[in-house]
Structure formats: C-alpha cells, structure tokens
Motif scaffolding. Structure first.
Motif, PDB file in Angstrom:
ATOM      1  N   ALA A   1       0.995  -1.289   0.010  1.00  0.00           N
ATOM      2  CA  ALA A   1       0.103   0.063  -0.032  1.00  0.00           C
ATOM      3  C   ALA A   1       0.849   1.373   0.307  1.00  0.00           C
ATOM      4  CB  ALA A   1      -1.055  -0.152   1.046  1.00  0.00           C
ATOM      5  N   ARG A   2       2.137   1.260   0.636  1.00  0.00           N
ATOM      6  CA  ARG A   2       2.763   2.374   0.881  1.00  0.00           C
ATOM      7  C   ARG A   2       3.419   2.551  -0.504  1.00  0.00           C
ATOM      8  NH1 ARG A   2       4.686   0.684   6.660  1.00  0.00           N
ATOM      9  NH2 ARG A   2       3.398   2.225   7.711  1.00  0.00           N
ATOM     10  N   TYR A   3       3.981   1.497  -1.362  1.00  0.00           N
ATOM     11  CA  TYR A   3       4.401   1.664  -2.508  1.00  0.00           C
ATOM     12  C   TYR A   3       3.308   2.221  -3.771  1.00  0.00           C
ATOM     13  CZ  TYR A   3       5.780   0.326  -7.367  1.00  0.00           C
ATOM     14  OH  TYR A   3       5.941   0.309  -8.701  1.00  0.00           O
ATOM     15  N   ALA A   4       2.075   1.744  -3.628  1.00  0.00           N
ATOM     16  CA  ALA A   4       0.877   2.170  -4.315  1.00  0.00           C
ATOM     17  C   ALA A   4       0.538   3.624  -3.907  1.00  0.00           C
ATOM     18  CB  ALA A   4      -0.169   1.497  -4.022  1.00  0.00           C
ATOM     19  N   TYR A   5       0.712   4.133  -2.918  1.00  0.00           N
ATOM     20  CA  TYR A   5       0.655   5.711  -2.555  1.00  0.00           C
ATOM     21  C   TYR A   5       1.742   6.460  -3.084  1.00  0.00           C
ATOM     22  CZ  TYR A   5       0.547   9.640   0.430  1.00  0.00           C
ATOM     23  OH  TYR A   5       0.776  11.016   0.909  1.00  0.00           O
ATOM     24  N   GLN A   6       2.776   5.878  -3.216  1.00  0.00           N
ATOM     25  CA  GLN A   6       3.917   6.568  -4.083  1.00  0.00           C
ATOM     26  C   GLN A   6       3.758   6.872  -5.451  1.00  0.00           C
ATOM     27  OE1 GLN A   6       7.481   4.260  -2.819  1.00  0.00           O
ATOM     28  NE2 GLN A   6       7.766   5.416  -0.820  1.00  0.00           N
ATOM     29  N   GLN A   7       3.145   5.680  -5.998  1.00  0.00           N
ATOM     30  CA  GLN A   7       2.630   5.876  -7.239  1.00  0.00           C
ATOM     31  C   GLN A   7       1.351   6.555  -7.467  1.00  0.00           C
ATOM     32  OE1 GLN A   7       4.886   4.629  -9.316  1.00  0.00           O
ATOM     33  NE2 GLN A   7       6.143   4.302  -7.270  1.00  0.00           N
ATOM     34  N   GLY A   8       0.632   6.873  -6.509  1.00  0.00           N
ATOM     35  CA  GLY A   8      -0.542   7.975  -6.386  1.00  0.00           C
ATOM     36  C   GLY A   8      -1.636   7.472  -6.054  1.00  0.00           C
ATOM     37  N   CYS A   9      -1.689   6.084  -5.507  1.00  0.00           N
ATOM     38  CA  CYS A   9      -3.013   5.375  -4.990  1.00  0.00           C
ATOM     39  C   CYS A   9      -3.368   6.290  -3.888  1.00  0.00           C
ATOM     40  CB  CYS A   9      -2.855   4.213  -4.831  1.00  0.00           C
ATOM     41  SG  CYS A   9      -4.363   3.236  -4.517  1.00  0.00           S
ATOM     42  N   ARG A  10      -4.714   6.479  -3.776  1.00  0.00           N
ATOM     43  CA  ARG A  10      -5.301   7.250  -2.605  1.00  0.00           C
ATOM     44  C   ARG A  10      -6.332   6.671  -1.767  1.00  0.00           C
ATOM     45  NH1 ARG A  10      -0.750   8.862  -3.151  1.00  0.00           N
ATOM     46  NH2 ARG A  10      -0.067  11.039  -3.242  1.00  0.00           N
ATOM     47  N   THR A  11      -6.898   5.527  -2.445  1.00  0.00           N
ATOM     48  CA  THR A  11      -8.000   4.725  -1.908  1.00  0.00           C
ATOM     49  C   THR A  11      -7.804   3.292  -1.832  1.00  0.00           C
ATOM     50  OG1 THR A  11      -8.921   4.234  -4.028  1.00  0.00           O
ATOM     51  CG2 THR A  11      -9.767   6.474  -2.675  1.00  0.00           C
ATOM     52  N   PHE A  12      -8.175   2.609  -0.839  1.00  0.00           N
ATOM     53  CA  PHE A  12      -7.932   1.213  -0.632  1.00  0.00           C
ATOM     54  C   PHE A  12      -9.136   0.458  -0.024  1.00  0.00           C
ATOM     55  CE2 PHE A  12      -4.040   3.944   0.100  1.00  0.00           C
ATOM     56  CZ  PHE A  12      -3.182   3.373  -0.798  1.00  0.00           C
ATOM     57  N   THR A  13      -8.952  -0.845  -0.145  1.00  0.00           N
ATOM     58  CA  THR A  13     -10.098  -1.485   0.523  1.00  0.00           C
ATOM     59  C   THR A  13      -9.194  -2.665   1.204  1.00  0.00           C
ATOM     60  OG1 THR A  13     -11.757  -1.033  -0.975  1.00  0.00           O
ATOM     61  CG2 THR A  13     -12.233  -3.035   0.282  1.00  0.00           C
ATOM     62  N   VAL A  14      -9.527  -3.099   2.346  1.00  0.00           N
ATOM     63  CA  VAL A  14      -8.633  -4.012   3.055  1.00  0.00           C
ATOM     64  C   VAL A  14      -9.618  -5.250   3.653  1.00  0.00           C
ATOM     65  CG1 VAL A  14      -8.539  -2.961   5.220  1.00  0.00           C
ATOM     66  CG2 VAL A  14      -6.698  -4.463   4.755  1.00  0.00           C
ATOM     67  N   ALA A  15      -9.457  -6.390   3.230  1.00  0.00           N
ATOM     68  CA  ALA A  15     -10.350  -7.643   3.740  1.00  0.00           C
ATOM     69  C   ALA A  15      -9.470  -8.218   4.993  1.00  0.00           C
ATOM     70  CB  ALA A  15     -10.497  -8.612   2.804  1.00  0.00           C
ATOM     71  N   SER A  16      -9.718  -7.685   6.182  1.00  0.00           N
ATOM     72  CA  SER A  16      -9.053  -7.765   7.468  1.00  0.00           C
ATOM     73  C   SER A  16      -9.980  -7.254   8.427  1.00  0.00           C
ATOM     74  CB  SER A  16      -7.653  -7.661   7.243  1.00  0.00           C
ATOM     75  OG  SER A  16      -7.168  -7.800   8.739  1.00  0.00           O
ATOM     76  N   ALA A  17      -9.744  -7.815   9.784  1.00  0.00           N
ATOM     77  CA  ALA A  17     -10.343  -7.107  10.775  1.00  0.00           C
ATOM     78  C   ALA A  17      -9.200  -6.738  11.824  1.00  0.00           C
ATOM     79  CB  ALA A  17     -11.306  -7.936  11.593  1.00  0.00           C
ATOM     80  N   ASP A  18      -7.964  -6.849  11.065  1.00  0.00           N
ATOM     81  CA  ASP A  18      -6.710  -6.603  12.067  1.00  0.00           C
ATOM     82  C   ASP A  18      -6.420  -4.959  12.274  1.00  0.00           C
ATOM     83  OD1 ASP A  18      -3.758  -6.372  13.069  1.00  0.00           O
ATOM     84  OD2 ASP A  18      -3.888  -8.393  12.512  1.00  0.00           O
ATOM     85  N   ARG A  19      -6.048  -4.746  13.515  1.00  0.00           N
ATOM     86  CA  ARG A  19      -5.790  -3.279  13.842  1.00  0.00           C
ATOM     87  C   ARG A  19      -4.763  -2.749  13.050  1.00  0.00           C
ATOM     88  NH1 ARG A  19      -3.570  -1.313  19.430  1.00  0.00           N
ATOM     89  NH2 ARG A  19      -3.131   0.497  19.108  1.00  0.00           N
ATOM     90  N   ALA A  20      -3.598  -3.685  12.673  1.00  0.00           N
ATOM     91  CA  ALA A  20      -2.493  -3.012  11.854  1.00  0.00           C
ATOM     92  C   ALA A  20      -2.730  -1.962  10.655  1.00  0.00           C
ATOM     93  CB  ALA A  20      -1.716  -4.353  11.579  1.00  0.00           C
ATOM     94  N   PHE A  21      -3.906  -2.653   9.961  1.00  0.00           N
ATOM     95  CA  PHE A  21      -4.453  -1.757   8.816  1.00  0.00           C
ATOM     96  C   PHE A  21      -4.825  -0.172   9.119  1.00  0.00           C
ATOM     97  CE2 PHE A  21      -4.316  -6.220   7.384  1.00  0.00           C
ATOM     98  CZ  PHE A  21      -3.467  -5.941   6.378  1.00  0.00           C
ATOM     99  N   THR A  22      -4.797   0.258  10.304  1.00  0.00           N
ATOM    100  CA  THR A  22      -4.990   1.566  10.544  1.00  0.00           C
ATOM    101  C   THR A  22      -3.986   2.446   9.940  1.00  0.00           C
ATOM    102  OG1 THR A  22      -3.770   1.504  12.875  1.00  0.00           O
ATOM    103  CG2 THR A  22      -6.111   1.069  12.953  1.00  0.00           C
ATOM    104  N   ALA A  23      -2.796   1.891   9.605  1.00  0.00           N
ATOM    105  CA  ALA A  23      -1.893   2.705   9.156  1.00  0.00           C
ATOM    106  C   ALA A  23      -2.166   2.955   7.702  1.00  0.00           C
ATOM    107  CB  ALA A  23      -0.548   1.529   8.979  1.00  0.00           C
ATOM    108  N   LEU A  24      -3.246   2.223   7.118  1.00  0.00           N
ATOM    109  CA  LEU A  24      -3.548   2.785   5.814  1.00  0.00           C
ATOM    110  C   LEU A  24      -4.474   4.324   5.689  1.00  0.00           C
ATOM    111  CD1 LEU A  24      -5.429  -0.337   4.368  1.00  0.00           C
ATOM    112  CD2 LEU A  24      -3.193   0.642   3.859  1.00  0.00           C
ATOM    113  N   ALA A  25      -4.608   4.786   7.082  1.00  0.00           N
ATOM    114  CA  ALA A  25      -5.259   6.157   7.192  1.00  0.00           C
ATOM    115  C   ALA A  25      -4.240   7.164   6.943  1.00  0.00           C
ATOM    116  CB  ALA A  25      -5.774   6.325   8.452  1.00  0.00           C
ATOM    117  N   ASP A  26      -2.893   6.847   7.090  1.00  0.00           N
ATOM    118  CA  ASP A  26      -1.919   7.684   6.617  1.00  0.00           C
ATOM    119  C   ASP A  26      -1.727   7.835   5.207  1.00  0.00           C
ATOM    120  OD1 ASP A  26      -1.469   8.159   9.308  1.00  0.00           O
ATOM    121  OD2 ASP A  26       0.062   6.617   9.694  1.00  0.00           O
ATOM    122  N   LEU A  27      -2.315   7.090   4.336  1.00  0.00           N
ATOM    123  CA  LEU A  27      -2.137   6.927   3.120  1.00  0.00           C
ATOM    124  C   LEU A  27      -3.299   7.491   2.235  1.00  0.00           C
ATOM    125  CD1 LEU A  27      -0.427   3.593   2.924  1.00  0.00           C
ATOM    126  CD2 LEU A  27       0.691   5.707   3.039  1.00  0.00           C
TER     127      LEU A  27
END
Length: 142
Positions: free
Chosen positions: A77-103
C-alpha cells in the motif's frame, strides 16, 4: 486497490481450494471495482503451497512470523501510495491496517459477525459486511 489478509479474511490458508476461491470471489464482489487485488499469507513450506494456484488474484507469500502478511500488504500500500493511489479496501479485521489512514481513505471488508478491531473501524471510511452465504456459493473454475 484491494488488500486481502488471507489468514484474517479466510481464517486459514489450509482450506479446500473451492472454498478458498469462493471466499476470495465473495470479497472481490463486495469490493466492487478496484485497480488490482493482492492477497498475502504466510507459508512455512513453499514447496507444499497450493494456495497461489487457486486464488484468482495476485499473491504475495511471505515467511511465517507474526503479522508477516499484514506487513507485506501495508508495504505494498505504501508503494502504491508513492505511485498515486489514495483509496484502499482491506479484507481484514486486524488493527495493523489503521496505518492505511496515513495513506488516504480506506474501507474494510469483514464477514457478517466478524469482530473488527475498534481502532480499525474508527479510522475506516466504511466497514462493509459480507454475507457469509456469499462465500459458500459455487464459483466457476478459472
């Protein structure tokens, strides 16, 4: 972009291929139109890995250790962000994915009745509940 944490979204990677395909298919349908989908999972025995051949989406197999799949998906996701991606969908209930909010903005896909980490739910734009029955429907072999 759809990020699928297989261990969290499927429960285990040691399921029958038909069920694995059906669950991934249900998640793809729930995500709607996405640029691409990437599933990650830990595997101790790459020689015995049958998951990659039945997924139907890009797969990133990682060495088995705590949160390996989550770290791989967030890294992508961080790589995709560097390429211009700003919207994500995650299939997981894991707290670790809160990091996506920074992207950018992100949605969470979770099965009906699946507990989602409170912080993840708070940071997500939407939590989309996927009917468990959708994962039991027959999926054509690709």
């Amino acid at each position: 972009m759809l990020l699928i944490d297989l261990e969290n979204a499927v429960g285990t990677i040691h399921v029958r291929p038909r069920i694995l395909r059906a669950k991934v298919h249900a998640l793809l349908q729930a995500a709607g139109s996405v640029h691409h989908a990437l599933a990650s999972y830990a595997q101790a025995d790459p020689a015995g890995d049958t998951v990659v051949s039945v997924l139907g989406v890009a797969a990133w197999r990682v060495a088995q250790h705590d949160n390996a799949a989550e770290h791989a998906l967030i890294s992508h996701a961080r790589y995709a962000y560097q390429q211009g991606c700003r919207t994500f969908t995650v299939a997981s209930a894991d707290r670790a994915f809160t990091a996506l909010a920074d992207l950018g903005m992100f949605d969470v896909l979770a099965w009906e009745g699946q507990q989602v980490a409170a912080k993840l739910e708070d940071r997500a734009q939407n939590v989309i509940r996927v009917a468990r029955s959708a994962a039991t429907e027959l999926v054509p072999v690709r």
